[in-house]
Motif scaffolding. Structure first.
Motif, PDB file in Angstrom:
ATOM      1  N   LEU A  94       0.742  -1.160   0.085  1.00  0.00           N
ATOM      2  CA  LEU A  94       0.076   0.070   0.060  1.00  0.00           C
ATOM      3  C   LEU A  94       1.001   1.325  -0.128  1.00  0.00           C
ATOM      4  N   ASN A  95       0.355   2.302  -0.718  1.00  0.00           N
ATOM      5  CA  ASN A  95       0.839   3.525  -0.795  1.00  0.00           C
ATOM      6  C   ASN A  95       0.674   4.104   0.800  1.00  0.00           C
ATOM      7  N   ASP A  96       1.271   5.166   0.953  1.00  0.00           N
ATOM      8  CA  ASP A  96       0.780   5.797   2.304  1.00  0.00           C
ATOM      9  C   ASP A  96      -0.536   6.774   2.146  1.00  0.00           C
ATOM     10  N   ASP A  97      -0.630   7.156   1.001  1.00  0.00           N
ATOM     11  CA  ASP A  97      -1.845   8.242   0.531  1.00  0.00           C
ATOM     12  C   ASP A  97      -3.014   7.484   0.333  1.00  0.00           C
ATOM     13  N   LEU A  98      -3.379   6.495   1.200  1.00  0.00           N
ATOM     14  CA  LEU A  98      -4.772   5.898   0.849  1.00  0.00           C
ATOM     15  C   LEU A  98      -5.445   6.173   1.993  1.00  0.00           C
ATOM     16  N   GLY A  99      -6.848   6.123   1.718  1.00  0.00           N
ATOM     17  CA  GLY A  99      -7.786   6.326   2.897  1.00  0.00           C
ATOM     18  C   GLY A  99      -8.706   5.129   3.036  1.00  0.00           C
ATOM     19  N   ILE A 100      -8.738   4.363   4.148  1.00  0.00           N
ATOM     20  CA  ILE A 100      -9.543   3.139   4.315  1.00  0.00           C
ATOM     21  C   ILE A 100     -10.484   3.557   5.342  1.00  0.00           C
ATOM     22  N   ASP A 101     -11.946   3.590   4.956  1.00  0.00           N
ATOM     23  CA  ASP A 101     -13.120   3.827   5.896  1.00  0.00           C
ATOM     24  C   ASP A 101     -13.257   2.783   6.917  1.00  0.00           C
ATOM     25  N   PRO A 102     -13.030   2.685   8.029  1.00  0.00           N
ATOM     26  CA  PRO A 102     -13.185   1.559   9.100  1.00  0.00           C
ATOM     27  C   PRO A 102     -14.592   1.506   9.425  1.00  0.00           C
ATOM     28  N   VAL A 104     -17.712   1.154   7.568  1.00  0.00           N
ATOM     29  CA  VAL A 104     -18.667   0.961   6.679  1.00  0.00           C
ATOM     30  C   VAL A 104     -18.864  -0.652   6.511  1.00  0.00           C
ATOM     31  N   GLU A 105     -20.082  -0.965   6.312  1.00  0.00           N
ATOM     32  CA  GLU A 105     -20.290  -2.337   6.001  1.00  0.00           C
ATOM     33  C   GLU A 105     -19.522  -2.792   4.824  1.00  0.00           C
ATOM     34  N   ASN A 106     -19.055  -4.046   4.709  1.00  0.00           N
ATOM     35  CA  ASN A 106     -18.397  -4.797   3.530  1.00  0.00           C
ATOM     36  C   ASN A 106     -17.400  -3.879   3.263  1.00  0.00           C
ATOM     37  N   SER A 107     -16.306  -3.565   4.475  1.00  0.00           N
ATOM     38  CA  SER A 107     -15.224  -3.209   4.198  1.00  0.00           C
ATOM     39  C   SER A 107     -14.313  -3.240   2.907  1.00  0.00           C
ATOM     40  N   PHE A 108     -13.498  -2.448   2.990  1.00  0.00           N
ATOM     41  CA  PHE A 108     -12.264  -2.910   1.962  1.00  0.00           C
ATOM     42  C   PHE A 108     -11.746  -4.196   2.197  1.00  0.00           C
ATOM     43  N   PHE A 109     -11.363  -4.433   3.463  1.00  0.00           N
ATOM     44  CA  PHE A 109     -10.652  -5.849   3.800  1.00  0.00           C
ATOM     45  C   PHE A 109     -11.673  -7.043   3.432  1.00  0.00           C
ATOM     46  N   ASP A 110     -12.971  -6.660   3.941  1.00  0.00           N
ATOM     47  CA  ASP A 110     -13.806  -7.549   3.508  1.00  0.00           C
ATOM     48  C   ASP A 110     -13.906  -8.164   2.055  1.00  0.00           C
ATOM     49  N   GLN A 111     -13.879  -7.131   1.220  1.00  0.00           N
ATOM     50  CA  GLN A 111     -13.764  -7.294  -0.343  1.00  0.00           C
ATOM     51  C   GLN A 111     -12.464  -7.856  -0.611  1.00  0.00           C
ATOM     52  N   PHE A 112     -11.427  -7.296  -0.110  1.00  0.00           N
ATOM     53  CA  PHE A 112     -10.093  -7.791  -0.299  1.00  0.00           C
ATOM     54  C   PHE A 112      -9.862  -9.202  -0.108  1.00  0.00           C
ATOM     55  N   GLY A 128      -6.886  -1.330 -10.814  1.00  0.00           N
ATOM     56  CA  GLY A 128      -6.200  -0.739 -12.134  1.00  0.00           C
ATOM     57  C   GLY A 128      -4.828  -0.166 -11.557  1.00  0.00           C
ATOM     58  N   SER A 129      -4.175  -0.130 -10.239  1.00  0.00           N
ATOM     59  CA  SER A 129      -3.283   0.866  -9.779  1.00  0.00           C
ATOM     60  C   SER A 129      -2.134   0.169  -9.031  1.00  0.00           C
ATOM     61  N   PHE A 130      -0.958   0.311  -9.211  1.00  0.00           N
ATOM     62  CA  PHE A 130       0.146  -0.001  -8.302  1.00  0.00           C
ATOM     63  C   PHE A 130       0.224   0.776  -6.915  1.00  0.00           C
ATOM     64  N   SER A 131      -0.774   1.813  -6.804  1.00  0.00           N
ATOM     65  CA  SER A 131      -0.818   2.427  -5.572  1.00  0.00           C
ATOM     66  C   SER A 131      -1.035   1.346  -4.126  1.00  0.00           C
ATOM     67  N   ILE A 177     -12.200  -3.179  -6.114  1.00  0.00           N
ATOM     68  CA  ILE A 177     -12.283  -3.355  -4.705  1.00  0.00           C
ATOM     69  C   ILE A 177     -12.643  -1.958  -4.098  1.00  0.00           C
ATOM     70  N   GLY A 178     -14.053  -1.871  -3.455  1.00  0.00           N
ATOM     71  CA  GLY A 178     -14.241  -0.557  -3.116  1.00  0.00           C
ATOM     72  C   GLY A 178     -13.954  -0.256  -1.918  1.00  0.00           C
ATOM     73  N   ASN A 179     -14.608   1.069  -1.242  1.00  0.00           N
ATOM     74  CA  ASN A 179     -14.166   1.455   0.253  1.00  0.00           C
ATOM     75  C   ASN A 179     -12.781   1.673   0.590  1.00  0.00           C
ATOM     76  N   ILE A 180     -12.028   2.329  -0.630  1.00  0.00           N
ATOM     77  CA  ILE A 180     -10.483   2.548  -0.439  1.00  0.00           C
ATOM     78  C   ILE A 180     -10.335   3.752  -1.212  1.00  0.00           C
ATOM     79  N   ASP A 181      -9.801   5.011  -0.615  1.00  0.00           N
ATOM     80  CA  ASP A 181      -9.770   6.182  -1.646  1.00  0.00           C
ATOM     81  C   ASP A 181      -8.211   6.506  -1.821  1.00  0.00           C
TER      82      ASP A 181
END
Length: 251
Positions: A94-102, A104-112, A128-131, A177-181
């Motif tokens: 992960l890049n450090d300039d990412l936002g993960i909302d903890p 929400v339902e079906n969080s980023f990690f649930d989907q990942f 589609g990103s190497f971020s 994958i959603g819920n990641i900015d």
């Protein structure tokens, strides 16, 4: 599900980006192994206040393992060392300039983790990103590690993408994958010469004039601007890693 997380960061992104990202990860997955690669400045002294604050945060956060470089290192090296340090073969970088909302339902990690469970490829990008992408140590050894001759930031992802295709004759897949900015911050170390946005001019010139040659016909484009062929051989980086993985159980 066995995987580790590697995050690269540096002083100028600590409070605004890295700290909330780490805390969000730990709120969602408190027991996940997080390897933090802390880069040093290119042409300045390492900030002792940042060092103290970063270590205080990581010491107080469970299952977080920092590596601190007193001087600036390439992103390729940070990625390589992060994967080599991790306890698991699969690594989410992960890049450090990412936002993960903890919250929400079906969080980023649930989907990942659902994707990680069914994906046939051990290596893939996210959105589609190497971020944010997953790499396996096994694939990294087969393809060759991220090229540490790229001394700054930039082109290490495109170079690896090209060589992955050269090795396996397929492209690295991507999963939505959603819920990641992905913020795409322009905040960088001020000590190296920039090319495009945050990327180092050195890296761009190395890829364009030393390692690859543009072609009108044939070759392979990948993430590059044009079809190219490789004219500079890869170096055998970390040659003892294969021996270590094969024999560590004998210790």
């Amino acid at each position: 599900m066995n995987y580790s997380i590697v995050i690269t960061t540096f002083d100028k992104r600590f409070e605004a980006f890295f700290k909330p990202l780490l805390l969000s990860i730990k709120q969602l997955r408190p027991n996940i192994e997080v390897i933090v690669m802390v880069n040093g400045p290119a042409k300045a002294d390492f900030d002792p206040v940042f060092r103290s604050n970063a270590l205080d945060l990581m010491i107080s956060t469970p299952v977080v393992y920092p590596t601190i470089f007193p001087n600036f290192q390439s992103l390729a090296k940070l990625w390589n060392r992060g994967v080599l340090t991790s306890s698991n073969d699969r690594v989410l970088i992960l890049n450090d300039d990412l936002g993960i909302d903890p919250n929400v339902e079906n969080s980023f990690f649930d989907q990942f983790e659902a994707v990680l469970n069914y994906a046939s490829n051990k290596t893939f990008t996210i959105n589609g990103s190497f971020s944010h992408f997953v790499v396996s140590r096994e694939d990294l050894i087969k393809v060759g590690f991220f090229d540490e001759r790229l001394l700054g930031l930039g082109e290490e992802d495109g170079d690896f993408y090209w060589r992955y295709h050269e090795t396996f004759d397929v492209e690295i897949p991507s999963f939505e994958i959603g819920n990641i900015d992905n913020v795409h911050s322009d905040i960088t170390d001020g000590g190296y010469t920039k090319g495009i946005r945050t990327a180092a001019k050195f890296n761009r010139e190395f890829v364009k004039t030393k390692k690859y040659q543009d072609l009108w016909f044939g070759g392979y484009k990948g993430m590059f601007d044009k079809r190219v062929k490789k004219i500079l051989p890869d170096e055998n980086q970390y040659p003892s890693e294969v021996f270590y993985q094969a024999n560590k159980h004998l210790l």
